[in-house]
Each structure stands twice: as C-alpha cells, then as structure tokens.
Motif scaffolding. Sequence first.
Motif, PDB file in Angstrom:
ATOM      1  N   UNK A  15       0.837  -1.206   0.000  1.00 58.67           N
ATOM      2  CA  UNK A  15       0.000   0.000   0.000  1.00 58.67           C
ATOM      3  C   UNK A  15       0.871   1.256   0.000  1.00 58.67           C
ATOM      4  N   UNK A  16       1.900   1.258   0.836  1.00 54.55           N
ATOM      5  CA  UNK A  16       2.769   2.435   0.909  1.00 54.55           C
ATOM      6  C   UNK A  16       3.553   2.630  -0.380  1.00 54.55           C
ATOM      7  N   UNK A  17       4.000   1.551  -0.992  1.00 53.92           N
ATOM      8  CA  UNK A  17       4.712   1.662  -2.266  1.00 53.92           C
ATOM      9  C   UNK A  17       3.841   2.234  -3.362  1.00 53.92           C
ATOM     10  N   UNK A  18       2.595   1.822  -3.416  1.00 49.16           N
ATOM     11  CA  UNK A  18       1.666   2.364  -4.421  1.00 49.16           C
ATOM     12  C   UNK A  18       1.381   3.841  -4.166  1.00 49.16           C
ATOM     13  N   UNK A  19       1.305   4.217  -2.902  1.00 48.15           N
ATOM     14  CA  UNK A  19       1.084   5.637  -2.590  1.00 48.15           C
ATOM     15  C   UNK A  19       2.250   6.488  -3.100  1.00 48.15           C
ATOM     16  N   UNK A  20       3.468   6.014  -2.915  1.00 43.81           N
ATOM     17  CA  UNK A  20       4.628   6.744  -3.420  1.00 43.81           C
ATOM     18  C   UNK A  20       4.633   6.786  -4.941  1.00 43.81           C
ATOM     19  N   UNK A  21       4.231   5.698  -5.570  1.00 47.10           N
ATOM     20  CA  UNK A  21       4.188   5.671  -7.038  1.00 47.10           C
ATOM     21  C   UNK A  21       3.155   6.658  -7.572  1.00 47.10           C
ATOM     22  N   UNK A  22       2.041   6.797  -6.872  1.00 49.82           N
ATOM     23  CA  UNK A  22       1.004   7.736  -7.308  1.00 49.82           C
ATOM     24  C   UNK A  22       1.475   9.182  -7.236  1.00 49.82           C
ATOM     25  N   UNK A  23       2.416   9.446  -6.331  1.00 51.74           N
ATOM     26  CA  UNK A  23       2.905  10.820  -6.203  1.00 51.74           C
ATOM     27  C   UNK A  23       3.786  11.238  -7.370  1.00 51.74           C
TER      28      UNK A  23
END
Length: 226
Positions: free
Chosen positions: A95-103
């Motif tokens: 979840x945290x990795x996807x959040x960073x990718x979305x940024x």
Amino acid sequence: MDYGVLADLVESVLALLGVGERTAEELAGDFASYFVAGGFVMPPLVLAAVLLWFAIGYRVSALRFGTRRDARDLLDRYAKNPPARTTGIVDDAAVRGLELAREGRPHLRRFLDDEFRAYDAELNKFSRLIVTLVEVAPIMGLLGTVVGMIETFDSLQDMALFTQDGGIAGGISQALFTTQMGLVVAIPGLVVHGMLRKRQRAIQMELARIKDLICTEPAGLFLPRQ
C-alpha cells in the motif's frame, strides 16, 4: 540465599491470577526450590528466559506476513481497491509503495528504499537479543555445573559427605540441574528463532519484489487509469 520472599511474591501473583490458595502455595514452593537447587546462576537464567520469550513474542507479533498472494497480484488488487486496514508487513509495504508511485516522484527507487528501511528495522528487532540469550544460557548453565563440581570436590576433600549445603549430593545436583536449565532455556529459543528467521527471509524477499515491480513495470500498470 533465602528465597522465602520470592516464594511469597510468586504466591501473591498466582493468587491475583485466580489460582487456588493451596495450588498457589505448592507452585510457589516448587519455584523457590528450583532456585535453591540451581544456586546463584538461577536468577540470571530465569531472567534470560523471561527476556528471551518476551523477544520471541514480539517477533511473532511483528513478523505477520499479511495476505498470502503473489506480489504482482497483491499490487494489482490494492491499486484498484486500497484496503482500509492492512494485516501484515507485506500488505502495508504494498500500500505504501503504491502511494509513493502515485505521487509521481522521480528516482522512485530511492524513496522506496528509504521508506522500506523502517520495515527492515522492524524485521530485525530483537533478533540479536534472542541469539545472544540462546548463546549465553548454556554458558550460564555450564558455570553452575563448574560451581557444583567444585563443591563436590571440596566435600570429598573434607570428607563431608553430608553437610548443611548438601555436600557431594548437593554439588552434583546443582551441577546437573543448572546444565539442564541452561539447555531448557536455549534449545526451544533456538528452534523458534530458526522458524522466525525463515519467515523473516520470506518477508524480505517479498518486500524486495514489491520494490522491483513498482520500479521496473511500465508506469501506471498497478495504478488506476485516468
């Protein structure tokens, strides 16, 4: 050493836990007798056992894998439907990795490495303490063995077959008992630590795969389409 106060303390604790008065008194007496049989090495051995199982309990709680899915499937699922609550380290990392990718940050790998460093620290927490206690417990037991054998030979030298401290029988008993206690503390800890290390390696491999997939797959593969 007088362990009467310790026996009373154990009896009080057992009474608070709802153990019957007679049973609590018997258990407290047995507990105190173990200390007497083991000599001066018993308090540090018991302390080592308490610390060991506290550390093991913490690692069992911390090393929760989460959803048992392939990393690619996990990323695809959480990209479409982010969970309200994660159940393990791998889930939380996805979840945290996807959040960073979305940024849309440049040099995403660097940000992922920094973010996942906290997971690595959590995975390794108390691992060194467990290894140290597993190594020290048999040595403390061996120390008690040496002390017991010295007492035995002193009794032989003085021809004191029976003394207030136990003489030959007391020395041999202490020697064998402390060795046994050291192994009782160390062997289960070693076995459980090996199982936890295996789980830790599996989690670390999944975390590395999540980072690789997020960084190397085409942009937007795991992210909702605009």
